[in-house]
Design a protein around this motif. Sequence first.
Motif, PDB file in Angstrom:
ATOM      1  N   SER A  26     -25.187  72.912  19.755  1.00  0.00           N
ATOM      2  CA  SER A  26     -24.114  72.510  18.884  1.00  0.00           C
ATOM      3  C   SER A  26     -23.080  71.635  19.362  1.00  0.00           C
ATOM      4  N   HIS A  30     -22.538  67.959  17.296  1.00  0.00           N
ATOM      5  CA  HIS A  30     -20.990  67.813  16.601  1.00  0.00           C
ATOM      6  C   HIS A  30     -20.653  66.581  17.095  1.00  0.00           C
ATOM      7  N   GLU A  34     -20.052  63.414  14.657  1.00  0.00           N
ATOM      8  CA  GLU A  34     -18.707  62.673  14.602  1.00  0.00           C
ATOM      9  C   GLU A  34     -18.712  61.228  14.718  1.00  0.00           C
ATOM     10  N   TYR A  41     -31.336  66.160   9.280  1.00  0.00           N
ATOM     11  CA  TYR A  41     -31.009  67.400   9.660  1.00  0.00           C
ATOM     12  C   TYR A  41     -32.237  68.270   9.280  1.00  0.00           C
ATOM     13  N   SER A  52     -20.397  85.987  12.294  1.00  0.00           N
ATOM     14  CA  SER A  52     -19.841  84.869  12.978  1.00  0.00           C
ATOM     15  C   SER A  52     -20.682  84.197  13.879  1.00  0.00           C
ATOM     16  N   LYS A  54     -21.376  79.966  15.956  1.00  0.00           N
ATOM     17  CA  LYS A  54     -21.132  79.014  15.903  1.00  0.00           C
ATOM     18  C   LYS A  54     -21.303  77.944  14.663  1.00  0.00           C
ATOM     19  N   LYS A  55     -20.494  76.970  14.350  1.00  0.00           N
ATOM     20  CA  LYS A  55     -20.328  76.233  12.974  1.00  0.00           C
ATOM     21  C   LYS A  55     -21.479  75.212  13.184  1.00  0.00           C
ATOM     22  N   LEU A  56     -22.368  74.958  12.267  1.00  0.00           N
ATOM     23  CA  LEU A  56     -23.250  74.051  12.502  1.00  0.00           C
ATOM     24  C   LEU A  56     -22.862  72.708  12.080  1.00  0.00           C
ATOM     25  N   PHE A  57     -21.927  72.368  11.370  1.00  0.00           N
ATOM     26  CA  PHE A  57     -21.292  71.106  11.150  1.00  0.00           C
ATOM     27  C   PHE A  57     -19.783  71.075  11.753  1.00  0.00           C
ATOM     28  N   PRO A  58     -19.504  70.103  12.407  1.00  0.00           N
ATOM     29  CA  PRO A  58     -18.132  69.756  12.868  1.00  0.00           C
ATOM     30  C   PRO A  58     -17.195  69.744  11.936  1.00  0.00           C
ATOM     31  N   GLU A  59     -15.852  70.012  12.215  1.00  0.00           N
ATOM     32  CA  GLU A  59     -14.638  69.776  11.518  1.00  0.00           C
ATOM     33  C   GLU A  59     -14.535  68.286  11.415  1.00  0.00           C
ATOM     34  N   ARG A  62     -16.218  64.757   5.187  1.00  0.00           N
ATOM     35  CA  ARG A  62     -17.368  65.019   4.387  1.00  0.00           C
ATOM     36  C   ARG A  62     -18.394  64.333   4.831  1.00  0.00           C
TER      37      ARG A  62
END
Length: 85
Positions: A26, A30, A34, A41, A52, A54-59, A62
């Motif tokens: 991950s 990420h 970025e 994907y 809960s 890990k996030k798949l996509f980063p902050e 869009r």
Amino acid sequence: IRSNVIEEVRALKAQPGKNIAIDGSSVLIHTLAEHDLIDEYSLLVYPVVLGSGKKLFPEGPRVDLRLIESRPFPSGVVFMRYARA
């Protein structure tokens, strides 16, 4: 890759050849997302809710995706393949 990951991946993508695949990192995903270095994907979605993780996509900005392929399996797992829109 041991040096600058972004530059190394850009150099690899510029060469002729087959796809580059990543499985399960991950942090690397990420970083590549970025820097706009992911073209597709491929996701396996399991019918389990953990609540809960890990996030798949980063902050960040869009990213619009277009569904290329989807395939359900008898187990309830669904394979989905997306390209950048």
